[in-house]
Design a protein around this motif. Structure first.
Motif, PDB file in Angstrom:
ATOM      1  N   LEU A  86      11.562 -12.616   1.904  1.00  0.00           N
ATOM      2  CA  LEU A  86      11.991 -10.513   1.708  1.00  0.00           C
ATOM      3  C   LEU A  86      12.574 -11.191   0.021  1.00  0.00           C
ATOM      4  O   LEU A  86      12.713 -10.550  -0.997  1.00  0.00           O
ATOM      5  CB  LEU A  86      12.388 -10.102   2.530  1.00  0.00           C
ATOM      6  N   ALA A  87      14.041 -11.716  -0.218  1.00  0.00           N
ATOM      7  CA  ALA A  87      14.345 -12.238  -0.949  1.00  0.00           C
ATOM      8  C   ALA A  87      13.893 -12.517  -2.429  1.00  0.00           C
ATOM      9  O   ALA A  87      13.868 -12.014  -3.508  1.00  0.00           O
ATOM     10  CB  ALA A  87      15.229 -13.368  -0.804  1.00  0.00           C
ATOM     11  N   GLN A  88      12.687 -13.168  -2.184  1.00  0.00           N
ATOM     12  CA  GLN A  88      11.703 -13.408  -3.090  1.00  0.00           C
ATOM     13  C   GLN A  88      11.198 -12.553  -3.854  1.00  0.00           C
ATOM     14  O   GLN A  88      10.270 -12.441  -5.307  1.00  0.00           O
ATOM     15  CB  GLN A  88      11.106 -15.654  -2.976  1.00  0.00           C
ATOM     16  N   LYS A  89      10.634 -11.536  -3.286  1.00  0.00           N
ATOM     17  CA  LYS A  89      10.105 -10.421  -3.274  1.00  0.00           C
ATOM     18  C   LYS A  89      10.604 -10.301  -4.321  1.00  0.00           C
ATOM     19  O   LYS A  89      10.162  -8.782  -5.191  1.00  0.00           O
ATOM     20  CB  LYS A  89       9.725  -9.932  -2.571  1.00  0.00           C
ATOM     21  N   LYS A  90      11.887  -9.842  -4.772  1.00  0.00           N
ATOM     22  CA  LYS A  90      12.909  -9.053  -5.887  1.00  0.00           C
ATOM     23  C   LYS A  90      12.620  -7.318  -5.332  1.00  0.00           C
ATOM     24  O   LYS A  90      12.717  -7.023  -7.102  1.00  0.00           O
ATOM     25  CB  LYS A  90      12.875  -9.809  -7.275  1.00  0.00           C
ATOM     26  N   SER A  91      12.269  -7.580  -4.186  1.00  0.00           N
ATOM     27  CA  SER A  91      11.583  -5.957  -4.572  1.00  0.00           C
ATOM     28  C   SER A  91      13.256  -5.434  -4.190  1.00  0.00           C
ATOM     29  O   SER A  91      14.444  -5.462  -3.253  1.00  0.00           O
ATOM     30  CB  SER A  91      10.694  -5.507  -3.012  1.00  0.00           C
ATOM     31  N   GLN A  92      13.011  -3.498  -3.759  1.00  0.00           N
ATOM     32  CA  GLN A  92      14.210  -2.840  -3.557  1.00  0.00           C
ATOM     33  C   GLN A  92      14.635  -2.221  -1.578  1.00  0.00           C
ATOM     34  O   GLN A  92      14.777  -1.630  -1.938  1.00  0.00           O
ATOM     35  CB  GLN A  92      13.587  -1.868  -4.259  1.00  0.00           C
ATOM     36  N   VAL A  93      12.933  -3.328  -0.973  1.00  0.00           N
ATOM     37  CA  VAL A  93      13.049  -3.200   0.187  1.00  0.00           C
ATOM     38  C   VAL A  93      14.453  -3.571   0.718  1.00  0.00           C
ATOM     39  O   VAL A  93      14.951  -4.213   0.465  1.00  0.00           O
ATOM     40  CB  VAL A  93      11.494  -3.721   0.793  1.00  0.00           C
ATOM     41  N   GLY A  94      15.162  -2.649   1.519  1.00  0.00           N
ATOM     42  CA  GLY A  94      16.079  -3.066   2.620  1.00  0.00           C
ATOM     43  C   GLY A  94      15.850  -3.793   3.653  1.00  0.00           C
ATOM     44  O   GLY A  94      15.069  -3.362   4.016  1.00  0.00           O
ATOM     45  N   LEU A  95      16.708  -4.697   3.658  1.00  0.00           N
ATOM     46  CA  LEU A  95      16.996  -5.239   5.220  1.00  0.00           C
ATOM     47  C   LEU A  95      18.360  -5.257   6.542  1.00  0.00           C
ATOM     48  O   LEU A  95      19.165  -5.092   5.851  1.00  0.00           O
ATOM     49  CB  LEU A  95      17.253  -7.176   4.187  1.00  0.00           C
ATOM     50  N   ALA A 144       0.570  -1.331  -0.064  1.00  0.00           N
ATOM     51  CA  ALA A 144       0.041   0.153  -0.265  1.00  0.00           C
ATOM     52  C   ALA A 144       0.954   1.538  -0.265  1.00  0.00           C
ATOM     53  O   ALA A 144       0.570   2.607  -0.809  1.00  0.00           O
ATOM     54  CB  ALA A 144      -0.832   0.116   1.265  1.00  0.00           C
ATOM     55  N   LEU A 145       1.504   0.888   1.156  1.00  0.00           N
ATOM     56  CA  LEU A 145       2.762   1.949   0.794  1.00  0.00           C
ATOM     57  C   LEU A 145       3.609   2.719  -0.763  1.00  0.00           C
ATOM     58  O   LEU A 145       3.983   4.215  -0.649  1.00  0.00           O
ATOM     59  CB  LEU A 145       3.464   2.621   1.870  1.00  0.00           C
ATOM     60  N   THR A 146       3.905   1.362  -0.881  1.00  0.00           N
ATOM     61  CA  THR A 146       4.858   1.572  -1.822  1.00  0.00           C
ATOM     62  C   THR A 146       4.379   1.498  -3.487  1.00  0.00           C
ATOM     63  O   THR A 146       4.443   1.856  -4.889  1.00  0.00           O
ATOM     64  CB  THR A 146       5.708   0.295  -2.417  1.00  0.00           C
ATOM     65  N   ASP A 147       2.795   1.263  -3.790  1.00  0.00           N
ATOM     66  CA  ASP A 147       1.443   1.176  -4.669  1.00  0.00           C
ATOM     67  C   ASP A 147       1.663   2.815  -5.117  1.00  0.00           C
ATOM     68  O   ASP A 147       1.005   3.616  -4.644  1.00  0.00           O
ATOM     69  CB  ASP A 147       0.630   0.955  -4.446  1.00  0.00           C
ATOM     70  N   PRO A 148       1.735   3.105  -6.237  1.00  0.00           N
ATOM     71  CA  PRO A 148       2.000   4.352  -6.941  1.00  0.00           C
ATOM     72  C   PRO A 148       0.733   5.412  -7.406  1.00  0.00           C
ATOM     73  O   PRO A 148       0.405   6.432  -6.811  1.00  0.00           O
ATOM     74  CB  PRO A 148       2.402   4.486  -8.774  1.00  0.00           C
ATOM     75  N   ARG A 149      -0.232   4.154  -6.874  1.00  0.00           N
ATOM     76  CA  ARG A 149      -1.991   4.793  -6.636  1.00  0.00           C
ATOM     77  C   ARG A 149      -2.387   5.395  -5.890  1.00  0.00           C
ATOM     78  O   ARG A 149      -2.998   5.886  -5.309  1.00  0.00           O
ATOM     79  CB  ARG A 149      -2.705   3.680  -7.486  1.00  0.00           C
ATOM     80  N   PHE A 191       0.483   5.811  -1.239  1.00  0.00           N
ATOM     81  CA  PHE A 191       0.889   5.884  -0.770  1.00  0.00           C
ATOM     82  C   PHE A 191       2.260   6.092  -1.796  1.00  0.00           C
ATOM     83  O   PHE A 191       2.889   7.685  -1.518  1.00  0.00           O
ATOM     84  CB  PHE A 191       1.434   5.801   0.490  1.00  0.00           C
ATOM     85  N   GLY A 192       2.910   5.732  -2.632  1.00  0.00           N
ATOM     86  CA  GLY A 192       3.848   5.909  -3.576  1.00  0.00           C
ATOM     87  C   GLY A 192       5.050   6.019  -3.374  1.00  0.00           C
ATOM     88  O   GLY A 192       5.752   7.150  -3.692  1.00  0.00           O
ATOM     89  N   LEU A 193       5.429   5.668  -2.148  1.00  0.00           N
ATOM     90  CA  LEU A 193       6.761   5.695  -1.696  1.00  0.00           C
ATOM     91  C   LEU A 193       7.987   4.872  -2.315  1.00  0.00           C
ATOM     92  O   LEU A 193       7.599   3.199  -2.088  1.00  0.00           O
ATOM     93  CB  LEU A 193       6.961   5.929   0.183  1.00  0.00           C
ATOM     94  N   GLY A 194       9.122   5.224  -2.365  1.00  0.00           N
ATOM     95  CA  GLY A 194      10.294   4.633  -3.651  1.00  0.00           C
ATOM     96  C   GLY A 194      10.158   3.235  -2.022  1.00  0.00           C
ATOM     97  O   GLY A 194      10.332   2.896  -0.935  1.00  0.00           O
ATOM     98  N   ALA A 195      10.229   2.426  -2.552  1.00  0.00           N
ATOM     99  CA  ALA A 195      10.171   0.977  -2.358  1.00  0.00           C
ATOM    100  C   ALA A 195      12.551   1.033  -1.097  1.00  0.00           C
ATOM    101  O   ALA A 195      12.281   0.318  -0.709  1.00  0.00           O
ATOM    102  CB  ALA A 195      10.684  -0.509  -3.091  1.00  0.00           C
ATOM    103  N   ARG A 196      12.982   1.535  -2.393  1.00  0.00           N
ATOM    104  CA  ARG A 196      14.177   1.739  -1.753  1.00  0.00           C
ATOM    105  C   ARG A 196      13.914   2.594  -0.335  1.00  0.00           C
ATOM    106  O   ARG A 196      15.482   2.709   0.457  1.00  0.00           O
ATOM    107  CB  ARG A 196      15.404   2.672  -2.918  1.00  0.00           C
ATOM    108  N   HIS A 197      13.576   3.300   0.227  1.00  0.00           N
ATOM    109  CA  HIS A 197      13.317   3.974   0.702  1.00  0.00           C
ATOM    110  C   HIS A 197      12.661   3.167   2.597  1.00  0.00           C
ATOM    111  O   HIS A 197      12.885   3.320   3.220  1.00  0.00           O
ATOM    112  CB  HIS A 197      12.467   5.706   0.962  1.00  0.00           C
ATOM    113  N   ILE A 198      12.296   2.084   1.908  1.00  0.00           N
ATOM    114  CA  ILE A 198      11.904   1.441   3.098  1.00  0.00           C
ATOM    115  C   ILE A 198      12.891   0.542   3.893  1.00  0.00           C
ATOM    116  O   ILE A 198      14.070   0.020   2.946  1.00  0.00           O
ATOM    117  CB  ILE A 198      10.290   0.923   2.587  1.00  0.00           C
ATOM    118  N   THR A 199      13.192   0.205   5.081  1.00  0.00           N
ATOM    119  CA  THR A 199      14.325  -0.520   5.284  1.00  0.00           C
ATOM    120  C   THR A 199      12.949  -1.929   6.329  1.00  0.00           C
ATOM    121  O   THR A 199      12.166  -1.013   7.339  1.00  0.00           O
ATOM    122  CB  THR A 199      15.492   0.151   6.280  1.00  0.00           C
TER     123      THR A 199
END
Ligand code: SAH
Ligand code: SF4
Length: 364
Positions: free
Chosen positions: A217-226, A189-194, A196-204
């Motif tokens: 998380l690795a399987q999601k292939k997302s830019q969310v940090g760990l 919800a927080l990264t969906d551009p429609r 909240f639209g926050l860049g996944a790179r800005h989430i840890t």
């Protein structure tokens, strides 16, 4: 038309709008006899204009606003207590949930960043002895909406001040990987551009080392940090500090970390709370450097925040500096977190645990 079964209201009888995925929001709007594009409008009101009341949604037909108010709800968190650090850079809020449980979230201002620290559970089942949340035990998981609403609350406050939320860290109460479904839905919800639209790179996301979560998380292939809360580089010491280590010892944890870096190409942050006389000697630093050798990572040293139920104290500055020097000598990238927020008990769970005892914050 009837509200679809999977969108039936909860115990309070209303649908929690912030719990819904985007397709579920569309289903709800369709079930109210409205065209699909109304879902986009509602999403925009909720997540971009940060509306907390249907009355604000003035481009929706009045009848729809009334129907939405009848069958659904936006806000489910009530701020109970708010405290600001003396330097005004850290602000912490204790929220009450509908069932009376309480959670904490923190807003931290840096030079160019405004970071919110989120909770994912009421309490935490892992029980690290130095952590106020762990000391208080576990009550329940938060819902997707309860996680997302913490963000919207601070985003609203920042918006009023002409600022924007830039980063999110899941470092409040609870273990995000033990409430993975709701946490991931909130991230969506927080990264969906429609929405909240926050860049996944800005989430840890921060974990005490729940290996299946790292793999998921690795399987999601997302830019969310760990971030991994390591705190010790040998099993004997780590199982005293982080009881989850008995289930996922360092061998398994480090394998999951190496696999994660291999499959995502992303750097991992290792959190290391320096505890006086326990894990803060130069030989501990060498052990840590050995454990992390060759891994794409970064160490964040934090001085332990003292808590009521634990005698351990943060390391003195000269020990922290020596520890950092040792890591640098071994080629491990390291930063030392600026010691901030201590005067308002910004450590996770600390506001909640001291409520009504000797807590005398400077109130706002
Ligand atoms: N459960 C997750 C995320 C929430 S805890 C985890 O453990 O990673 C967020 C961070 O705060 C963790 O790195 C945790 O070890 C740290 N922490 C908890 N209590 C602390 C304290 N008293 N002083 C310093 N850091 C603390
Ligand atoms: Fe739970 Fe994290 Fe606190 Fe440990 S440090 S008790 S995992 S919230």
């Amino acid at each position: 038309m009837r509200i679809p079964d999977h969108l039936e209201g909860d115990a309070v009888g209303k649908v929690a709008l912030l719990d819904l995925t985007y397709p579920e929001l569309e289903d709800l709007v369709l079930s109210l006899g409205q065209p699909r594009y109304r879902a986009a409008q509602v999403a925009e009101w909720l997540y971009k204009h940060l509306a907390s009341d249907f009355k604000e949604m003035h481009n929706l037909p009045l009848a729809l606003r009334d129907r939405l108010a009848e069958v659904s709800e936006i806000a489910r968190l009530t701020p109970l207590e708010e405290v600001t650090s003396q330097d005004a850079l850290t602000r912490k809020v204790l929220f009450s949930l509908l069932d009376g449980h309480t959670i904490e979230s923190v807003l931290m201002h840096y030079k160019r960043r405004h970071t919110v620290c989120l909770s994912t559970q009421v309490g935490c089942p892992i029980g690290c002895p130095f952590c106020a949340t762990g000391q208080a035990g576990f009550e329940r998981d938060l819902s997707t909406g309860e996680i997302a609403e913490q963000v919207l609350y601070f985003a609203r406050e920042l918006q009023e001040a002409g600022q924007r939320l830039t980063n999110l860290v899941f470092m409040g109460m609870g273990e995000p990987f033990l409430n993975w479904e709701a946490t991931w839905k909130a991230v969506q919800a927080l990264t969906d551009p429609r929405r909240f639209g926050l860049g996944a790179r800005h989430i840890t996301l921060s974990t005490a080392g729940f290996v299946p979560g790292i793999e998921a998380l690795a399987q999601k292939k997302s830019q969310v940090g760990l971030a991994i809360s390591l705190h010790a580089a040998n099993d004997q010491l780590r199982q005293r500090l982080v009881p989850l280590n008995r289930r996922y010892p360092l061998g398994a944890l480090m394998k999951a970390c190496r696999d994660y870096v291999k499959s995502t190409g992303r750097r991992i942050t290792f959190e290391y709370a320096l505890i006086e006389g326990l894990n803060d000697s130069p030989s501990h630093a060498q052990g840590l450097a050995g454990l992390l050798s060759g891994l794409l990572c970064h160490v964040n040293l934090i001085p332990l925040n003292p808590t009521a139920e634990c005698a351990w104290r943060g390391s003195p500055k000269h020990m922290a500096l020596a520890f950092r020097r040792e890591l640098l000598k071994e080629g491990v990238p390291v930063t030392a977190r600026i010691d901030r927020g201590l005067d308002i008990r910004a450590g996770c769970g600390q506001l909640r645990s001291r409520r009504g005892i000797d807590f005398s914050p400077h109130k706002v």
